[in-house]
Design an enzyme around this catalytic site. Structure first.
Site, short mmCIF file in Angstrom:
data_model
loop_
_atom_site.label_atom_id
_atom_site.label_comp_id
_atom_site.label_asym_id
_atom_site.label_seq_id
_atom_site.Cartn_x
_atom_site.Cartn_y
_atom_site.Cartn_z
N GLU A 191 44.28 13.20 17.58
CA GLU A 191 44.43 12.94 19.28
C GLU A 191 42.98 12.80 20.24
O GLU A 191 41.74 13.88 19.42
CB GLU A 191 45.00 14.90 19.77
CG GLU A 191 46.16 14.56 20.86
CD GLU A 191 46.40 13.51 21.36
OE1 GLU A 191 47.86 13.00 20.46
OE2 GLU A 191 45.93 12.15 21.87
N LYS B 261 37.95 10.97 14.33
CA LYS B 261 38.38 11.70 15.58
C LYS B 261 36.56 12.84 15.05
O LYS B 261 36.21 13.11 16.63
CB LYS B 261 39.20 13.17 14.37
CG LYS B 261 39.54 13.97 15.12
CD LYS B 261 39.83 14.33 17.31
CE LYS B 261 39.56 15.30 18.15
NZ LYS B 261 39.87 15.23 18.71
N GLY C 282 24.13 20.07 32.22
CA GLY C 282 25.24 21.54 32.86
C GLY C 282 24.85 22.45 31.86
O GLY C 282 23.57 22.39 31.72
N GLY D 284 30.91 23.19 25.48
CA GLY D 284 31.81 24.30 25.22
C GLY D 284 33.49 23.97 24.55
O GLY D 284 33.31 22.92 24.99
N CYS E 147 37.01 22.33 21.48
CA CYS E 147 37.13 21.56 20.45
C CYS E 147 35.26 20.94 19.48
O CYS E 147 34.76 21.21 18.70
CB CYS E 147 37.16 20.43 20.79
SG CYS E 147 38.95 20.39 20.98
N ARG F 202 37.82 29.21 25.89
CA ARG F 202 37.98 29.47 24.65
C ARG F 202 36.66 28.53 24.43
O ARG F 202 35.99 27.75 25.08
CB ARG F 202 38.46 29.22 23.46
CG ARG F 202 39.85 29.87 23.02
CD ARG F 202 40.90 29.12 22.07
NE ARG F 202 41.42 27.53 22.97
CZ ARG F 202 41.95 26.93 22.70
NH1 ARG F 202 42.27 27.06 21.74
NH2 ARG F 202 42.82 26.32 23.71
C1 UGA Z 1 37.23 17.09 23.76
C2 UGA Z 1 37.24 15.83 23.48
O1 UGA Z 1 36.72 15.39 24.97
C3 UGA Z 1 38.55 14.78 23.57
O2 UGA Z 1 38.43 13.85 23.37
C4 UGA Z 1 39.16 15.35 22.06
O3 UGA Z 1 40.32 15.33 21.95
C5 UGA Z 1 38.78 17.01 22.41
O4 UGA Z 1 37.71 17.47 22.87
C6 UGA Z 1 39.56 18.06 20.89
O5 UGA Z 1 39.19 17.59 20.63
O6 UGA Z 1 41.02 18.10 21.30
P1 UGA Z 1 37.97 18.76 25.15
O7 UGA Z 1 37.33 20.05 25.37
O8 UGA Z 1 39.52 19.29 26.74
O9 UGA Z 1 38.27 17.37 25.38
O10 UGA Z 1 36.58 18.48 27.09
P2 UGA Z 1 35.37 17.45 27.70
O11 UGA Z 1 36.15 17.03 28.45
O12 UGA Z 1 35.32 16.90 26.43
O13 UGA Z 1 34.29 18.37 28.32
C7 UGA Z 1 33.67 19.78 26.48
C8 UGA Z 1 32.50 20.27 27.24
O14 UGA Z 1 31.86 19.30 27.11
C9 UGA Z 1 32.98 20.55 28.78
O15 UGA Z 1 32.55 21.88 28.56
C10 UGA Z 1 32.29 20.33 29.33
O16 UGA Z 1 31.58 20.96 30.78
C11 UGA Z 1 31.39 19.80 29.10
N1 UGA Z 1 30.36 18.25 29.35
C12 UGA Z 1 31.04 16.88 29.48
C13 UGA Z 1 29.43 18.04 30.03
O17 UGA Z 1 28.34 19.04 29.92
N2 UGA Z 1 29.10 16.89 30.62
C14 UGA Z 1 29.62 16.14 30.42
O18 UGA Z 1 29.21 14.61 31.03
C15 UGA Z 1 31.28 15.87 29.97
#
Ligand code: UGA
Length: 464
Positions: free
Chosen positions: A154, A227, A276, A280, A283, A350
């Site tokens: 996913e 993945k 940023g 976190g 995942c 988390r």
């Molecule tokens: C992430 C992946 O983006 C999904 O594709 C994947 O399915 C998911 O993990 C998973 O394995 O279940 P998610 O953890 O919900 O999704 O959130 P993201 O939007 O990816 O953000 C992850 C972290 O990176 C957050 O702390 C966010 O603030 C940070 N981030 C994201 C940044 O600091 N800069 C960015 O440009 C993007």
């Protein structure tokens, strides 16, 4: 015309629950199984359990109809042709993924397989898990011809999980069996044929009947690696831009301009280049560690991932140092914190860098008043309210009387705050923005002392 199928989804966490309602949304009959009786009861009774866009609407539409909730895994396995495993795979102390939940549900499923069943790994698992699942089923006496194991990872993001599911960039199906691959292709046909997007009530997104998502068929091992490699790559992109942001800060350049300049190269792309306070969530930290550990077990040194982790840890430390530099000393300072979730749009805390930072501030003797649009209840469990740790009902209340305001989560609403009002309620108009949600020029015009990530700071004359 696609056919309705009977689908079991084990686990009602972020992935399982979203998958369950989305399979119902595309026309299937779904049984969602969880061994936590109280969760099942809450879901049956109308609670959505998590904050996720469109989830409440879809649950209202399908709850106890096309999606039923139960603790009875045996009956669900018998009733369905395809069983998705979406249980947690937390990080163990060694960095490996802890697969004990996957193993225990596999053993339980084994006792109930009476006809050909396809088991699908939906949880994030390391390569070779499908072989372990296969071995576990056989060890428990299931004949090889009665099952296949498929990897269907996913890629949904919390906060936009429902639309990510229904409008995926790709659907990956890793199967070494044609029969199982055909079944998964049939399951996703409403999306891949474009049929779903013609529906008047379809949830909107970037896919359409003319441009439906592609289903990529691979071997099971490739799908498992896809993945981990996807998440590790995205984490690497974030650590990369955070390092570039630090370089911009040291040279008075602007990381936003740099990110735009490199992101316009189609080979790089503009997304996931927002600097940023470090990534976190449930995942990236766990998956980068697990992928590194997979490589180590295979005798390979994936040193790049170690750097990715190191940059991420240092990024939070750097932000903390930035707050200190803005305040001179920290003990006794009143700080407003906007955002506690690991990112905007979710109530999930988390591995949230925001929570980590608040802990560091409290340890230094600061008094923190925090506001988060959705994560406050969860945050209170790890940062109990006290004289030093307070919670506000909105951003202005949090900022009231504060020596500085820190932006720790990129909630969209924060960007639209009334800056005049904000400046007036604060003791000193100092903002340290860990997510670059404000425009430095605007902050200057409103008289703020404003520090952000990888962009020149704003120092109004009256407080210089
Ligand atoms: C992430 C992946 O983006 C999904 O594709 C994947 O399915 C998911 O993990 C998973 O394995 O279940 P998610 O953890 O919900 O999704 O959130 P993201 O939007 O990816 O953000 C992850 C972290 O990176 C957050 O702390 C966010 O603030 C940070 N981030 C994201 C940044 O600091 N800069 C960015 O440009 C993007």
């Amino acid at each position: 015309m696609s056919k309705s199928m009977k689908v079991a989804v084990i686990g009602s966490g972020y992935v399982g629950l979203v998958a369950a309602v989305c399979f119902a949304e595309i026309g299937h009959e779904v049984i969602c199984i969880d061994n936590d009786e109280s969760k099942v009861q809450a879901l049956q009774g109308g609670d959505s359990l998590i904050h996720e866009e469109y989830l409440t609407e879809l649950l209202d539409r399908y709850r106890n109809k096309a999606v039923t909730f139960t603790t009875n895994l045996a009956d669900a396995t018998k009733a369905c042709d395809v069983v998705f495993i979406a249980v947690g795979t937390p990080q163990s102390e060694t960095g490996d993924a802890d697969l004990s939940y996957v193993e225990s549900v596999t053993s339980e499923i084994a006792r109930s397989i009476t006809k050909y069943t396809v088991l699908v790994e939906k949880s994030t698992v390391p390569v070779y898990t499908n072989e372990w699942v296969t071995r576990t089923l056989q060890r428990n006496g299931v004949k090889r011809e009665l099952f296949d194991v498929v990897s269907n990872p996913e890629f949904l993001r919390e906060g936009t999980a429902v639309s990510d599911f229904l409008h995926p960039d790709r659907i990956v199906v890793g199967s070494d069996s044609k029969r199982a691959a055909d079944l998964l292709e049939a399951l996703y046909l409403p999306l891949t044929s474009g049929e779903y997007y013609n529906r008047i009530d379809a949830i909107g997104g970037h896919c359409s009947a003319a441009a439906p998502p592609q289903l990529l068929l691979t071997s099971t091992k490739s799908a498992e690696i896809i993945k981990h490699a996807s998440n590790a790559y995205l984490a690497m992109k974030i650590s990369f831009i955070n390092s570039v942001a630090n370089l911009c800060e040291a040279t008075d350049a602007n990381v936003e301009q740099v990110a735009r300049g490199i992101g316009l190269d189609a080979r790089i792309g503009p997304r996931f280049l927002s600097p940023g306070i470090g990534y976190g969530g449930s995942c990236f930290p766990k998956d980068v560690a697990a992928f590194r550990s997979v490589a180590e077990h295979l005798g390979l040194d994936f040193g790049l991932l170690k750097e990715v982790q190191k940059v991420n840890e240092l990024q939070l430390q750097r932000f903390f140092a930035k707050v200190r530099s803005a305040m001179w000393t920290l003990r006794g300072k009143k700080l407003a914190v906007l955002g506690l979730a690991f990112k905007g749009g979710t109530d999930d805390i988390r591995d949230s860098p925001a929570i980590e930072l608040v802990k560091m501030l409290l340890a230094e003797g600061c008094v923190v008043t925090a506001y988060d649009p959705a994560a406050t209840t969860r945050a209170k469990a790890v940062l109990p309210p006290s004289h030093e740790m307070r919670y506000a009902a909105d951003a202005y209340e949090a900022a009231s009387g504060a020596d500085a305001l820190l932006v720790l989560t990129d909630w969209k609403d924060f960007a639209h705050l009334d800056l005049d009002k904000l400046g007036k309620v604060m003791q000193y108009p100092t903002v340290v923005d860990g997510r670059n949600i404000f425009d430095p020029e605007k902050m200057a015009a409103h008289g703020f002392h404003y520090l952000s990530i990888g962009r020149p700071g704003v120092y109004p004359e009256r407080i210089q």
